[in-house]
Design an enzyme around this catalytic site. Structure first.
Site, short mmCIF file in Angstrom:
data_model
loop_
_atom_site.label_atom_id
_atom_site.label_comp_id
_atom_site.label_asym_id
_atom_site.label_seq_id
_atom_site.Cartn_x
_atom_site.Cartn_y
_atom_site.Cartn_z
N LYS A 116 32.29 39.00 -6.60
CA LYS A 116 31.93 38.56 -6.77
C LYS A 116 31.34 38.41 -8.74
CE LYS A 116 32.03 37.24 -2.76
NZ LYS A 116 32.54 35.52 -2.56
N GLU A 200 21.08 40.08 -10.36
CA GLU A 200 21.24 38.92 -11.17
C GLU A 200 19.79 38.81 -11.19
OE1 GLU A 200 24.92 36.32 -8.80
OE2 GLU A 200 22.59 36.17 -7.97
N LYS A 201 19.19 37.64 -11.77
CA LYS A 201 17.59 37.83 -11.95
C LYS A 201 17.31 37.08 -10.11
CE LYS A 201 13.43 36.69 -13.79
NZ LYS A 201 12.47 37.54 -14.22
N LYS A 237 24.35 29.47 8.09
CA LYS A 237 23.63 27.95 8.20
C LYS A 237 23.22 28.01 9.74
CE LYS A 237 25.83 28.40 3.97
NZ LYS A 237 27.72 27.36 3.35
N ASN A 290 33.78 29.67 -2.67
CA ASN A 290 34.48 30.74 -1.17
C ASN A 290 35.66 29.67 -1.40
OD1 ASN A 290 32.27 31.33 0.12
ND2 ASN A 290 31.15 29.44 0.69
N ARG A 292 37.91 28.90 1.13
CA ARG A 292 38.76 28.55 1.98
C ARG A 292 38.10 27.33 3.45
NH1 ARG A 292 33.25 31.65 3.45
NH2 ARG A 292 32.01 30.45 4.60
#
Ligand code: MV4
Length: 457
Positions: A116, A200-201, A237, A290, A292
């Site tokens: 990442k 990261e912020k 999700k 992603n 996939r």
């Protein structure tokens, strides 16, 4: 086109891939674990091979057995579905070396986006807006702290090999930073076997908006619009929709253009998703890619009218993308609900068992992707997804009404499900207004728990 494809997966996605193959005139090989003997993917495939005992490590993740199954049956290609080996670069490489086509991107593309921190750097170099943060991994605390000060608190600490929330920490201020950095480091080591972190912020209450991209082996990359996936709980999700209530035509153009620029920059081939966080001021920032086909791909299929799984198989066989050269049109509004065998009263614990009644909804604008039937036993070994309900309408209001009625008439008996919970989100004003962000579900759960305690006292 291939003559025969092996599907290295189970459940609804295995059925989905079998359907796509059959529409293309391709024969199918199902693989299954001993826990999935009675599964529909085994019944609907042309051939089937048992690949081992129930634990995924010994079956659906067992690379030598999958390769052997493809060789024995003469399958020329393997579709990995999602999860399991779908984003395993080593598996894609072994397929290649065994002269089996991996239906997906190249091993190098999987690797480039699987790290990442490297993905962030690559996208930044390609001119895709990324979340302000470190320029790659930060190995040591004494290197990280000055960087964090520069970024400005709150700072998010993420695992380079993570994704989906693993090994993630928010440091609200400088005083907590070193403790959280070390916690994230050991969690990353434990969860993904790699302690590398990046910074990261921390964006407050963003939306999760992802762009579906598609590339072929001839250098063409297109986007198929966005999905708003802000309705999540613990990085799972629950509801996805297209178009996003927060995305205007102009914003879609800008996000789509950025996603395509990223995809073209890495020569991406196959289906992919570029995840962005969308801030309240309308600025968007690359988060992850992603590599996939995703669980929520039907949202885009219904919105565009294209079959993304057939397209994956075609481009893997070397065909050019079949999508029109003109801007790809989106029609109406689409919402997907994930129905899981989970108990919302027990902190959403997976609840395997036998389905004694299964009656899915139907009618105009209703699609159900499922592997479940009356009498099906939900094994305890795999994920708890029972069905995806995808509703569509000419307007968001029409899709919402269809969603309400479809969930109302979706009968599943024998195991607890998330249907009632989805109904309650669907009647929340904030959701109805489209005023959603990535923290909404947690606040919703907390409010309900608070309300119950008050009611009980
Ligand atoms: C973030 C963020 C805020 N700022 N990064 C969660 C899953 C992982 N893929 C990244 N995640 C987040 N990253 C920055 N810089 C907020 C989240 C986040 C989130 C993102 C998408 C959907 C739901 C979420 C729930 C909590 C936190």
């Amino acid at each position: 086109m291939f003559h025969k494809v092996l599907i290295a997966n189970r459940g609804e996605i295995a059925l989905r891939v079998i359907r796509a193959c059959h529409e293309l005139g391709v024969r199918t090989v199902a693989v299954y674990s001993e826990a999935d003997r009675e599964s529909l993917h085994v019944r609907f495939a042309d051939e089937e091979v048992c690949i081992g005992p129930p634990p995924a490590k010994e079956s659906y993740l067992n690379i030598p057995r999958l390769i052997a199954a493809a060789e024995i049956t003469g399958a020329e290609a393997i579709h990995p579905g999602y999860g399991f080996l779908a984003e395993n670069a080593e598996f894609a490489e072994i397929c290649e070396r065994s002269n089996i086509v991996f239906i997906g991107p190249t091993p190098e593309q999987i690797r480039a986006m699987g790290d990442k921190a490297r993905a962030r750097r690559t996208m930044q170099e390609l001119g895709v807006p990324v979340i302000p943060g470190s320029d790659g991994v930060v190995a040591e605390l004494d290197q990280a702290l000055p960087l964090a000060r520069g970024i400005g608190f709150p700072v998010m600490i993420k695992a380079a090999a993570g994704g989906g929330g693993k090994g993630m920490r928010v440091a609200p201020d400088e005083s907590s930073f070193s403790r959280l950095f070390h916690m994230a480091q050991s969690e990353a080591q434990a969860a993904v076997g790699d302690p590398s972190l990046y910074l990261e912020k921390y964006l407050v209450r963003p939306r999760h908006v992802e762009i579906q991209v598609f590339g072929d082996r001839h250098g063409r990359v297109v986007h198929l619009g966005e999905r708003d996936c802000s309705i999540q709980r613990r990085h799972q999700k629950l509801i996805e929709e297209a178009p996003s209530p927060a995305v205007t035509r102009e914003l879609r153009g800008a996000m789509g253009e950025a996603a395509v620029r990223g995809g073209k920059g890495i020569g991406y081939q196959s289906a992919g998703t570029v995840e962005f966080l969308l801030a309240e001021d309308g600025s968007f920032h690359f988060m992850e890619m992603n590599t996939r086909i995703q669980v929520e791909h039907p949202v885009t299929e219904v919105a565009t009218g294209f079959d993304l799984v057939k397209e994956q198989i075609r481009v893997a066989a070397g065909e050019p993308l079949s999508f029109p050269e003109t801007e790809i049109g989106l029609r109406g509004h689409v919402i997907e609900f994930r129905v899981n065998a989970e108990d919302p009263d027990r902190d959403f614990a997976p609840a395997p068992g036998t389905i004694v009644t299964f009656h899915p909804p139907g009618g105009p604008g209703v699609r159900v992707d499922t592997h479940v039937y009356t009498g099906y036993r939900v094994p305890a070994f795999y994920d708890s997804l029972l069905a995806k309900l995808i509703v569509s309408g000419n307007t968001r209001e029409e899709a919402l009404v269809r969603g309400r009625h479809a969930l109302e008439s979706f009968v599943i008996e024998g195991v607890p499900t998330t249907i009632d919970f989805l109904q309650r989100i669907l009647s929340d004003d904030r959701f109805v207004r489209g005023d959603v962000d990535t923290g909404l579900v947690e606040r919703f759960v907390a409010e309900r728990a608070g309300g119950e305690r008050v009611a009980a006292s």
